[in-house]
Design an enzyme around this catalytic site. Structure first.
Site, short mmCIF file in Angstrom:
data_model
loop_
_atom_site.label_atom_id
_atom_site.label_comp_id
_atom_site.label_asym_id
_atom_site.label_seq_id
_atom_site.Cartn_x
_atom_site.Cartn_y
_atom_site.Cartn_z
N GLU A 72 -9.16 3.99 -2.49
CA GLU A 72 -7.85 3.91 -3.46
C GLU A 72 -8.04 3.18 -4.59
O GLU A 72 -9.36 2.56 -4.90
CB GLU A 72 -6.89 3.02 -2.67
CG GLU A 72 -6.52 3.50 -1.02
CD GLU A 72 -5.16 2.78 -0.51
OE1 GLU A 72 -4.33 2.51 -1.21
OE2 GLU A 72 -4.99 3.05 0.66
N LYS A 120 -4.07 -2.19 9.93
CA LYS A 120 -4.18 -2.20 8.38
C LYS A 120 -4.59 -3.64 8.28
O LYS A 120 -4.70 -3.86 7.00
CB LYS A 120 -3.34 -1.67 7.76
CG LYS A 120 -2.64 -0.05 7.94
CD LYS A 120 -3.88 0.68 7.12
CE LYS A 120 -3.40 2.01 7.05
NZ LYS A 120 -4.21 2.70 6.02
N ASP A 175 0.87 -1.26 -0.17
CA ASP A 175 -0.01 0.17 0.05
C ASP A 175 0.68 1.10 -0.05
O ASP A 175 1.72 1.30 0.73
CB ASP A 175 -0.77 0.20 1.15
CG ASP A 175 -2.06 0.77 0.87
OD1 ASP A 175 -2.46 1.27 -0.02
OD2 ASP A 175 -2.75 1.52 2.06
N GLU A 186 -9.60 12.76 7.45
CA GLU A 186 -9.54 13.88 6.86
C GLU A 186 -10.80 14.81 6.68
O GLU A 186 -10.87 15.89 6.88
CB GLU A 186 -8.83 13.57 5.14
CG GLU A 186 -7.58 13.14 5.15
CD GLU A 186 -7.04 12.73 3.65
OE1 GLU A 186 -7.41 11.65 3.30
OE2 GLU A 186 -7.03 13.71 3.03
N GLU A 219 -10.45 3.96 3.53
CA GLU A 219 -9.40 4.73 2.47
C GLU A 219 -9.77 4.33 0.90
O GLU A 219 -9.76 3.23 0.44
CB GLU A 219 -7.94 4.06 2.92
CG GLU A 219 -7.61 4.72 4.08
CD GLU A 219 -6.14 4.66 4.38
OE1 GLU A 219 -5.49 5.41 4.89
OE2 GLU A 219 -5.32 3.86 3.80
N THR A 267 -9.22 -5.50 3.69
CA THR A 267 -9.00 -4.74 2.47
C THR A 267 -9.79 -5.26 1.39
O THR A 267 -9.86 -6.30 0.94
CB THR A 267 -7.70 -4.55 1.88
OG1 THR A 267 -6.51 -4.19 2.97
CG2 THR A 267 -7.08 -3.70 0.67
N HIS A 299 -3.50 13.90 0.78
CA HIS A 299 -4.00 12.95 1.77
C HIS A 299 -2.79 12.94 2.61
O HIS A 299 -2.91 12.88 4.08
CB HIS A 299 -4.23 11.50 1.22
CG HIS A 299 -4.15 10.53 2.26
ND1 HIS A 299 -5.31 10.14 3.17
CD2 HIS A 299 -3.38 9.56 2.73
CE1 HIS A 299 -5.33 9.34 3.81
NE2 HIS A 299 -3.86 8.77 3.68
N GLN A 355 -3.92 2.28 14.98
CA GLN A 355 -2.82 2.84 14.05
C GLN A 355 -1.88 3.78 14.98
O GLN A 355 -0.69 3.73 15.01
CB GLN A 355 -3.34 3.54 12.89
CG GLN A 355 -2.19 3.84 11.89
CD GLN A 355 -2.80 4.49 10.68
OE1 GLN A 355 -4.12 4.46 10.34
NE2 GLN A 355 -2.00 5.08 9.69
N ASP A 384 -8.86 0.38 2.06
CA ASP A 384 -7.91 -0.06 2.84
C ASP A 384 -8.56 0.26 4.17
O ASP A 384 -8.21 1.31 4.73
CB ASP A 384 -6.67 0.54 2.69
CG ASP A 384 -5.48 -0.33 3.43
OD1 ASP A 384 -5.69 -1.66 3.62
OD2 ASP A 384 -4.69 0.36 4.04
N ARG A 395 -7.75 3.85 13.16
CA ARG A 395 -6.90 4.97 13.34
C ARG A 395 -6.56 5.03 14.67
O ARG A 395 -5.25 5.56 14.94
CB ARG A 395 -7.84 6.32 12.83
CG ARG A 395 -8.47 6.37 11.63
CD ARG A 395 -7.31 6.41 10.56
NE ARG A 395 -7.77 6.51 9.00
CZ ARG A 395 -7.14 6.44 8.00
NH1 ARG A 395 -5.74 6.10 8.13
NH2 ARG A 395 -7.39 6.59 6.87
#
Lengths: 405, 405
Positions: free
Chosen positions: A196, A248, A123, A353, A194, A252, A130, A235, A228, A232
């Site tokens: 992607e 993570k 990834d 975000e 996420e 996915t 971002h 993380q 993904d 948080r």
């Protein structure tokens, strides 16, 4: 075999609607099954799936028997000349005036599976918006963008075993989160998506072999949508100094259809402006992005939307960088682009975000959200708009279930 | 089948020497070939290899035909009861008074291969001495040990495709290193080894399933020596915020013989003292380490040596933590222990620590070294010492060749 001129139409009428993700120009590859058919390879066209294994049995295509496999890896390993040959042949069969006896299955009667056996998953982190936005939240504005960010595609190895196909439910993870007096054992309280794009590597490279950006582009078979899922709070506690790990590995989710490079070729465009020149091994000789709308929904409501052309590093640059130390790549490797975010809040590809780390809740169908709650469904979408048609990816959906206690 | 009492001896005399790595008590599994035999599974005994495929053909063993495969994955997937059955059966065949017609190949006539198809590779960071020593060099003494280090086994996903078997030469990598005005394109100037033990996962877990430490221990098939070659200058420039990437994809060398948990069982012992209690999901109900000497050589000269019992987290704890967010594990997953270092300089498992980041060169066969130079050969070794025998791993060797320009 005659080439059909653009704009061209299919004898499958649903494929000719302007808002259909799967027109004749697309022909994405996937793996399907029905009540009567074990998982095998197919191609989406309109509201139907071409049964590629049966096509080969009937002599309409030749792919060395690989289409009867329950993943596309063996077909992909046949190489780019074979990909092009099969695409051209399918275009001929499915175009107006083609072969109306081509074996089809109704998509709504089929189950879609993971299209590839994911060999390894990497990834990246290639949207400058971002990287900056998240960097501010994790490390403050002065350390937001790491110093090497504009010089190399930063990436980390993810966990291939946790890649699942659209429609797979995901349990909220448990894990360690930071408390006032040491870690707490908790269900994740800041679960995020996420947005992607995932590139599928279509050729092997040897150990010690460095791949150029041009070679890398030739090695990419196609693209999928990729969500993904990211815990948080887990993380934030775990990620220093060796990077995200269990935060993570929750799951996915990828879309079932692989849109080929060939289908996206008409939409090739440049990405974000370079802040500084790249070292020669990362320089591209032609634009490496696609003019493509990409966005996500929560419980059916449109949330963030942007364009893939905001990205700073292309998949080919990421793949080239991946081999710089001699790392061998293999068919079926999956490379996540990194979260795709535009500059404004409504263009962001993650709740972290969009809500600025949970400080500014958003409203979804009248309900307030900072992060994902149990029962929430996240969907991703992307499409490139052509003249009277669009190249779409179909849905990439996942629902969060409560944590398993 | 009668159980043989310890201390027991083999009719293969070389297996009875006190300094032999492969006595009857060991019986490590690997994959070999000869001029006449394609790669298949074998077991090391003294200076010989038992041809397991031929044993099965002759009805001496039953493993469902898996021993004729060129990797052990299919055999390992048969499960712990089968591992134990085959070990007991081999003990009977190879003990004094056993079957002297058991099919053997001379080890010096055989080529050894990667014993497993590495499904995914995870590398941990579980020696407190190493974590502290390296932390000081990368971040200074005040930030050396990350705050979560004593609460969880920190790990990151490595690259399975770059795992190679002992004896494979490795080219010095090229890459980006930090210069005074942005990055430089350079051959690695700080190439290092990492002395580790690798655990082989022997059973699958399901997505969403959290594995306890006890269950995790039951899932481990055995151990190999593991040298995680590390490009320290590339690592320093690339590793923030998502962890090491190309610096660790240079290659990872493992020993060809997998020493089983069963063989190490008599040497079970506790590891380093706990700084604080662990969360329940990481607590072990019995000691999870082995009293085992482990060290490395450079060009034949002994360098660092310590004991595996200095480690803070066992492989079972690492595996349990690996599943905490629901990440599925699979047969053939390889878990690196992290660099094994004792407290003093001569007990360190990496040049970075031994030379304090290159400041204090060491002398190797009369030559000065800070990091690895072209042509240098690194060897790893480990053994547990029993009463009149030792359980050894055999060599794990790699030579560094010049960078490919």
């Amino acid at each position: 075999m005659p080439m059909v001129e653009q704009p061209y139409r299919s004898w499958i009428s649903a494929a000719n609607r302007e808002d259909c993700d799967f027109p004749l120009q697309n022909l994405p590859f996937g793996v399907f099954s029905t009540r009567d058919i074990a998982p095998r390879c197919g191609v989406a066209i309109g509201d139907m799936i071409v049964d590629l294994a049966l096509c080969e049995e009937r002599g309409l295509l030749d792919a060395g028997g690989t289409f009867s496999q329950p993943q596309l890896n063996d077909f992909i390993a046949l190489g780019r000349a074979k990909w092009d040959e099969v695409r051209a042949r399918l275009t001929g069969l499915l175009a107006e005036g083609g072969d109306e006896n081509t074996p089809l299955v109704a998509m709504n009667a089929a189950t879609l599976h993971l299209p590839i056996r994911v060999t390894e998953f990497t990834d990246f982190y290639a949207s400058k918006n971002h990287a900056f936005n998240v960097g501010v939240l994790f490390r403050g504005p002065e350390n937001a963008l790491p110093p090497q960010w504009t010089h190399m595609p930063i990436g980390y190895n993810g966990r291939a075993s946790s890649v699942v196909v659209s429609g797979t439910d995901i349990h909220r993870p448990m894990g360690q989160v930071k408390g006032d007096n040491g870690p707490l054992w908790s269900a994740c309280r800041r679960l995020d998506l996420e947005l992607e794009l995932g590139a599928i590597v279509g050729a092997d490279s040897k150990m010690g072999q460095r791949i150029s950006v041009e070679q890398a582009e030739q090695m990419i078979f196609g693209y999928v949508l990729l969500n993904d899922w990211s815990a948080r709070d887990i993380q934030a506690w775990e990620y220093q100094p060796l990077g995200p790990f269990q935060s993570k590995a929750v799951g996915t989710t990828i879309s079932p259809w692989i849109v080929t490079q060939a289908a996206l070729e008409p939409f090739r465009c440049k990405g974000a402006d370079r802040v500084n020149p790249l070292l020669p091994y990362l320089q591209e000789s032609r634009p490496g992005f696609y003019d493509m709308t990409i966005g996500w929904t929560m419980n059916g409501q449109r949330m963030g939307q942007t364009n893939y052309n905001v990205m700073y590093y292309s998949s080919a640059q990421q793949l080239a960088h991946h081999t710089v130390s001699g790392c061998p790549m293999r068919v079926g490797d999956l490379l996540g682009s990194g979260t795709i975010s535009g500059a404004s809040s409504e263009q962001t590809g993650a709740l972290l975000e969009m809500t600025q780390g949970g400080k500014n809740p958003v409203t979804v169908n009248g309900e307030s959200r900072t992060f994902i709650e149990d029962g929430d469904e996240i969907g991703l979408y992307a499409y490139a708009t052509g003249d009277g048609y669009r190249i779409g990816f179909g849905p990439c959906i996942g629902t969060i279930l409560p944590a398993l206690k």
